[in-house]
Design an enzyme around this catalytic site. Structure first.
Site, PDB file in Angstrom:
ATOM      1  N   GLY A   1       0.831  -1.210   0.000  1.00 14.64           N
ATOM      2  CA  GLY A   1       0.000   0.000   0.000  1.00 14.64           C
ATOM      3  C   GLY A   1       0.853   1.242   0.000  1.00 14.64           C
ATOM      4  O   GLY A   1       2.068   1.174  -0.194  1.00 14.64           O
ATOM      5  N   ASN A   2       0.212   2.362   0.192  1.00 10.52           N
ATOM      6  CA  ASN A   2       0.939   3.634   0.288  1.00 10.52           C
ATOM      7  C   ASN A   2       0.183   4.536   1.254  1.00 10.52           C
ATOM      8  O   ASN A   2      -0.975   4.260   1.577  1.00 10.52           O
ATOM      9  CB  ASN A   2       1.111   4.260  -1.106  1.00 10.52           C
ATOM     10  CG  ASN A   2      -0.215   4.631  -1.728  1.00 10.52           C
ATOM     11  OD1 ASN A   2      -0.890   5.539  -1.265  1.00 10.52           O
ATOM     12  ND2 ASN A   2      -0.616   3.896  -2.766  1.00 10.52           N
TER      13      ASN A   2
END
Ligand code: C5P
Length: 393
Positions: free
Chosen positions: A208-209
């Protein structure tokens, strides 16, 4: 924009009166204090009880109701109003307002207010086209009333013609416009993406980020407030905004599918989402055990949603950069065939991921780059939309 604003909603006796309940509901949900006044004939089409239920406030229909000290109160209310909306407005109330009559609660409120008055006519096509109605509307317009024109379509009589109450979104946009906002995106369809996509590794892990989705949500809400019909395709878990079509997604592939579907009727696509560029080649069905000394993941590219999307609409991209910000953003503008790119420096703590502020540079195909100071994401959103409005013209 509507939070804590006093909106007087005047309902008159048209078959479209039932739609006023939905308008009252939308206004209430948007945070407005909605005071409903009705003509006697309006109460034949929809009961005051319905409006009272929707707004949570008393509804006034009878000028001479003994429990009401209306002679004083109605004037106070008309004075306290931020905006008065007559929806639906019959030919009869339009004539009364034009003549300055005040023999029912609605015309009386209009005569007593100094707030802007919005009139949304709804009636039989012949009544609407009758020169006397047109003259009355012209008189109201000349006096500064805002007329939300009825639409063409099937009327209650079965005939087709102009006379259907305008779409509620248009009336909402006019209300926001009258409250100081601008309705310069009325009737436009915008697709906005937000949040960071997640690419599954196994049932409990993902790549993810840190994108929060705040910039995309600010854009979607600002566009809504300026009258646009907004579809928000989101990988963020922020609360759902009102008055926006929300499509939740998780992965880049899901976001691509949702974007490709939503842009079919769009005027503009604004890709504020931080889309993963890589995903694991295979997703492990069972949780990967940490007994292994090390782990190598094979990654493959995800689709470039913005680069690959097809169709004729305005394209706005975002470039979150850590170095050579402007040069890198300009490369993306060309490569992805964008009309506008919003470049921001993610190394700055007050700008970009997670925070409520952003410092961006707007870069178009032509013209000078526009470097904006640090501002709230909502303000940035409005600056971006100013450019969108210009480009859509
Ligand atoms: O990741 P990149 O810096 O190239 O992103 C620039 C723009 O492209 C952003 O608007 C982002 O939402 C979009 N993008 C995309 N699909 C990807 C990666 C980025 O649409 N796979």
């Amino acid at each position: 924009m509507l939070t804590n604003k006093t909106v007087i909603l005047g309902i008159t006796g048209s078959i479209a009166a039932y739609k006023a309940a939905e308008l009252a509901s939308k206004l209430t949900q948007a945070g407005a204090k909605v005071e409903v006044v009705m003509t006697g004939s309006a109460t034949e089409f929809i009961t005051p009880l319905t409006l009272r239920g929707v707004t949570g406030r008393p509804v006034v229909a009878d000028m001479f109701e003994p429990t009401l000290e209306w002679s004083i109160e109605h004037v106070a209310l008309a004075e306290a109003a931020d905006v008065v909306v007559i929806a639906p407005a019959t030919a009869n109330i339009i004539a009364k307002m034009a003549a300055g009559l005040a023999d029912d609660m609605v015309s009386l409120t209009v005569l007593a207010t100094k707030a802007p008055v919005i009139v949304a006519p709804a009636m039989n096509v012949n009544m609407f086209e009758n020169p006397v109605t047109q003259e009355n509307l012209a008189r109201l317009k000349a006096r500064g009333f805002i007329i939300v024109d009825p639409e063409y379509g099937r009327l209650a009589s079965g005939a087709k013609g102009k006379g259907r109450l305008a779409e509620l979104d248009k009336i909402m946009a006019a209300i926001e416009g009258a409250l100081g906002g601008s309705a310069d995106l009325a009737g436009k369809r915008l697709v906005v993406t937000a949040g960071g996509t997640r690419e599954r590794i196994d049932p409990v892990r993902y790549i993810g980020n840190p994108s929060s989705g705040k910039m995309g949500y600010a854009l979607a809400e600002a566009a809504r407030d300026r009258g646009a019909k907004v579809t928000l395709i989101t990988a963020s878990s922020l609360p759902q905004p009102e008055g926006i079509t929300v499509v939740p997604v998780e992965t880049a592939a899901q976001m691509k599918q949702a974007v490709d579907r939503a842009v079919a009727k769009a005027d503009a696509l604004l890709m504020a989402a931080a889309v993963a560029d890589y995903k694991p080649r295979t997703v492990s069905r069972s949780k990967i055990k940490k007994a292994r000394p090390g782990l190598t993941l094979k990654l493959v590219r995800t689709p470039d949603i913005l680069g690959e999307v097809k169709g004729k609409f305005l394209r706005v991209g975002f470039a979150a950069e850590s170095d050579n910000i402007i040069a890198n953003a300009k490369k993306k503008l060309v490569k992805k065939n964008l009309d506008l790119i919003v470049a921001n420096d993610i190394t700055d703590k007050k700008s970009g991921f997670g925070v409520d502020t952003n410092k961006v540079t707007l870069i178009g195909k032509q013209g000078k780059d526009e470097s904006l100071p640090l501002m709230s994401k909502r303000e940035v959103a409005d600056k971006i939309l100013d450019r969108v409005v210009g480009l859509l013209k």
